[in-house]
Design a protein around this motif. Structure first.
Motif, mmCIF file in Angstrom:
data_model
loop_
_atom_site.group_PDB
_atom_site.id
_atom_site.type_symbol
_atom_site.label_atom_id
_atom_site.label_comp_id
_atom_site.label_asym_id
_atom_site.label_seq_id
_atom_site.Cartn_x
_atom_site.Cartn_y
_atom_site.Cartn_z
ATOM 1 N N ASN A 98 47.456 7.349 -15.907
ATOM 2 C CA ASN A 98 47.520 6.618 -14.644
ATOM 3 C C ASN A 98 48.948 6.167 -14.371
ATOM 4 N N ASN A 99 49.898 6.785 -15.043
ATOM 5 C CA ASN A 99 51.312 6.475 -14.915
ATOM 6 C C ASN A 99 51.920 7.346 -13.820
ATOM 7 N N TRP A 100 52.431 6.708 -12.746
ATOM 8 C CA TRP A 100 52.926 7.450 -11.587
ATOM 9 C C TRP A 100 53.958 8.517 -11.936
ATOM 10 N N PRO A 101 54.977 8.254 -12.766
ATOM 11 C CA PRO A 101 55.938 9.318 -13.075
ATOM 12 C C PRO A 101 55.291 10.560 -13.702
ATOM 13 N N ILE A 102 54.133 10.396 -14.309
ATOM 14 C CA ILE A 102 53.423 11.538 -14.902
ATOM 15 C C ILE A 102 52.518 12.207 -13.870
ATOM 16 N N VAL A 103 51.679 11.424 -13.182
ATOM 17 C CA VAL A 103 50.698 12.030 -12.271
ATOM 18 C C VAL A 103 51.323 12.600 -11.005
ATOM 19 N N LYS A 104 52.498 12.128 -10.621
ATOM 20 C CA LYS A 104 53.107 12.637 -9.377
ATOM 21 C C LYS A 104 53.402 14.130 -9.450
ATOM 22 N N ASN A 105 53.514 14.666 -10.655
ATOM 23 C CA ASN A 105 53.763 16.096 -10.828
ATOM 24 C C ASN A 105 52.475 16.914 -10.869
ATOM 25 N N ARG A 106 51.336 16.252 -10.714
ATOM 26 C CA ARG A 106 50.044 16.930 -10.789
ATOM 27 C C ARG A 106 49.185 16.707 -9.536
ATOM 28 N N ILE A 107 49.834 16.412 -8.424
ATOM 29 C CA ILE A 107 49.111 16.158 -7.171
ATOM 30 C C ILE A 107 48.220 17.344 -6.810
ATOM 31 N N SER A 108 48.717 18.550 -6.942
ATOM 32 C CA SER A 108 47.926 19.725 -6.547
ATOM 33 C C SER A 108 46.690 19.887 -7.432
ATOM 34 N N GLU A 109 46.809 19.600 -8.740
ATOM 35 C CA GLU A 109 45.658 19.706 -9.640
ATOM 36 C C GLU A 109 44.622 18.625 -9.332
ATOM 37 N N ILE A 110 45.086 17.430 -8.998
ATOM 38 C CA ILE A 110 44.179 16.328 -8.663
ATOM 39 C C ILE A 110 43.456 16.641 -7.353
ATOM 40 N N LEU A 111 44.181 17.129 -6.365
ATOM 41 C CA LEU A 111 43.572 17.508 -5.089
ATOM 42 C C LEU A 111 42.551 18.636 -5.285
ATOM 43 N N ALA A 112 42.872 19.600 -6.134
ATOM 44 C CA ALA A 112 41.930 20.694 -6.411
ATOM 45 C C ALA A 112 40.646 20.151 -7.044
#
Length: 114
Positions: A75-89
């Motif tokens: 839930n750390n923004w610097p980590i999850v910001k690089n996975r927006i497409s996977e989260i949206l999928a």
């Protein structure tokens, strides 16, 4: 799709996903919901819960629920910001009662260079 973000997720993630359209995303903090989040969210028409709580499947009885759950490995923004497409999928694939884990990487406090 009506999506609820758990208390533990960064607001920047909600903003980024909302900008891509398609989903109505609200935070549990905004709704002022605490205890019984899964029950209350389901009763209020939410279709998906996104959480950074990896232990949710072990702590909650998920039997018979209609709401899908998407659990992020961080839930750390610097980590999850690089996975927006996977989260949206994962949101786009969410079906009633389903559980999906999205590997975003993990936060580490290891010192580099030694």
């Amino acid at each position: 799709m009506k999506v609820l973000f758990d208390h533990n997720l960064p607001h920047k993630l909600r903003i980024s996903l909302t900008a891509l359209g398609r989903h109505e995303i609200v935070t549990a903090s905004y709704m002022e919901w605490g205890d019984q989040l899964l029950r209350v969210a389901g009763e209020n028409g939410f279709e998906v819960l996104v959480t950074g709580d990896q232990s949710l499947v072990y702590e909650q009885n998920l039997t018979g629920r209609k709401m899908a759950i998407v659990a992020l490995s961080s839930n750390n923004w610097p980590i999850v910001k690089n996975r927006i497409s996977e989260i949206l999928a994962a949101l786009n694939r969410a079906l009633p009662g389903s559980f999906q884990a999205v590997d975003c990487g993990v936060f580490s406090r290891k010192k580099l260079g030694k």
